[in-house]
Write a protein that holds these residues in place. Structure first.
Motif, PDB file in Angstrom:
ATOM      1  N   UNK A  58      54.156  70.498  -1.206  1.00  0.00           N
ATOM      2  CA  UNK A  58      55.587  70.900  -0.803  1.00  0.00           C
ATOM      3  C   UNK A  58      55.336  70.055   0.724  1.00  0.00           C
ATOM      4  N   UNK A 111      53.584  67.339   0.197  1.00  0.00           N
ATOM      5  CA  UNK A 111      54.231  65.600   0.035  1.00  0.00           C
ATOM      6  C   UNK A 111      55.563  65.179  -0.163  1.00  0.00           C
ATOM      7  N   UNK A 112      56.249  66.859  -0.173  1.00  0.00           N
ATOM      8  CA  UNK A 112      57.834  66.599  -0.464  1.00  0.00           C
ATOM      9  C   UNK A 112      58.542  66.741   0.728  1.00  0.00           C
ATOM     10  N   UNK A 113      57.698  67.305   1.400  1.00  0.00           N
ATOM     11  CA  UNK A 113      58.424  66.997   3.138  1.00  0.00           C
ATOM     12  C   UNK A 113      58.439  65.746   3.615  1.00  0.00           C
ATOM     13  N   UNK A 114      57.280  65.144   2.766  1.00  0.00           N
ATOM     14  CA  UNK A 114      56.871  63.547   3.744  1.00  0.00           C
ATOM     15  C   UNK A 114      58.251  62.997   3.456  1.00  0.00           C
ATOM     16  N   UNK A 115      58.349  63.150   2.033  1.00  0.00           N
ATOM     17  CA  UNK A 115      59.234  61.883   1.290  1.00  0.00           C
ATOM     18  C   UNK A 115      60.398  62.115   1.556  1.00  0.00           C
ATOM     19  N   UNK A 116      60.807  63.938   2.274  1.00  0.00           N
ATOM     20  CA  UNK A 116      62.293  63.765   2.274  1.00  0.00           C
ATOM     21  C   UNK A 116      62.510  63.777   4.113  1.00  0.00           C
ATOM     22  N   UNK A 133      60.762  60.945   4.847  1.00  0.00           N
ATOM     23  CA  UNK A 133      61.085  59.114   5.061  1.00  0.00           C
ATOM     24  C   UNK A 133      62.334  58.709   4.553  1.00  0.00           C
ATOM     25  N   UNK A 134      63.036  59.031   3.264  1.00  0.00           N
ATOM     26  CA  UNK A 134      64.471  59.501   2.989  1.00  0.00           C
ATOM     27  C   UNK A 134      65.162  59.232   4.055  1.00  0.00           C
ATOM     28  N   UNK A 135      65.544  60.332   5.386  1.00  0.00           N
ATOM     29  CA  UNK A 135      66.646  60.868   5.839  1.00  0.00           C
ATOM     30  C   UNK A 135      66.214  59.748   7.165  1.00  0.00           C
ATOM     31  N   UNK A 171      65.048  56.918   7.305  1.00  0.00           N
ATOM     32  CA  UNK A 171      65.453  54.813   6.308  1.00  0.00           C
ATOM     33  C   UNK A 171      66.839  55.169   6.433  1.00  0.00           C
ATOM     34  N   UNK A 172      67.713  57.069   5.668  1.00  0.00           N
ATOM     35  CA  UNK A 172      69.662  56.293   5.471  1.00  0.00           C
ATOM     36  C   UNK A 172      69.602  56.463   7.029  1.00  0.00           C
ATOM     37  N   UNK A 173      69.227  57.202   8.252  1.00  0.00           N
ATOM     38  CA  UNK A 173      69.790  56.875   9.187  1.00  0.00           C
ATOM     39  C   UNK A 173      69.411  55.718   9.941  1.00  0.00           C
ATOM     40  N   UNK A 201      72.267  53.910   7.894  1.00  0.00           N
ATOM     41  CA  UNK A 201      73.246  53.668   8.926  1.00  0.00           C
ATOM     42  C   UNK A 201      73.738  53.483  10.311  1.00  0.00           C
TER      43      UNK A 201
END
Lengths: 74, 155
Positions: free
Chosen positions: A43, A45-50, A52-54, A56-58, A61
């Motif tokens: 979990x 690991x998943x939070x770190x990944x999320x 990163x995605x967030x 990068x997306x910001x 934009x």
């Protein structure tokens, strides 16, 4: 990313796992996690990944916004 | 009598001069007003352009926010799916690992490889054709379908 190998050790297969490690020329030593800790690791690991995605997306934009503004101004 | 005439002529000359001055002043004022009107029109059109740009900016920000919120929603779904894999129907992953050690070990290693690929994608690695074209559950990266498989629709 580098590939890692998980080994599951129970009280029943512990001896077999260590013997196999030795047979494969790997030091017979393992870093252990309980089932709950493994869940937490997955979990985290998943939070770190999320995150990163967030982030990068910001950044994308902002880039999209400012670069398109620069284009219209030029 | 002469004095009266001179006085009268003086009044007429003064009135004409005053009238002339007044007309000239009116013309000058008119020119100023025209110039002001032109400036005002130009300012209004500039303001219109500014308002239009602000509207576009506002719409762009709203769209970006919506897209980001959608992405956050998908990431939350991915996380909830991960939680389900561990805890669905009071599942005890530890007990399962004792009972089916080899199977759980294989599943763990597969999931670990997929999770590592998710980190690569999150770091900017481009998607492969296989990842892009995946539409079935058996084809997707179940650890992070929201970023790994853009064409996958959960069913």
């Amino acid at each position: 990313m580098e590939k890692i190998q998980w080994h599951i050790i129970t009280s029943e297969n512990a001896e077999e796992v260590f013997k196999k490690l030795e047979a494969d020329g790997i030091d017979p030593v393992l870093w252990g996690l309980t089932d709950k800790d493994f869940e937490m690791l997955a979990k985290n690991f998943a939070q770190i990944r999320n995150k990163m995605v967030e982030t990068n997306a910001i950044l994308d934009k902002y880039k999209e916004y400012y670069e398109s503004t620069d284009d219209t101004e030029n | 009598m002469l004095g009266f005439r001179l006085f009268f002529i003086g009044i007429i000359v003064t009135a004409l001069a005053g009238g002339g001055y007044y007309v000239m002043k009116l013309q000058k004022d008119n020119a100023i007003l025209k110039a002001n009107a032109i400036k005002m029109e130009s300012a209004i059109s500039e303001q219109k352009v500014l308002i239009e740009n602000q509207k576009k900016d506002f719409e762009a920000i709203l769209t970006a926010n919506k897209e980001l919120n959608d992405l956050m929603g998908k990431l939350k779904t991915d996380f909830a799916e991960l939680d389900k894999r561990f805890n669905k129907k009071n599942r005890d992953i530890g007990l399962l690992a004792i009972e089916k050690t080899k199977v759980i070990e294989r599943i763990t290693n597969n999931a670990g490889d997929k999770a590592a690929r998710c980190i690569e994608i999150a770091s900017g690695s481009p998607l492969t054709e296989k990842e892009i074209n995946a539409t079935k559950k058996s084809e997707i990266n179940a650890e992070c379908p929201s970023i790994a498989n853009p064409n996958y629709i959960p069913y």
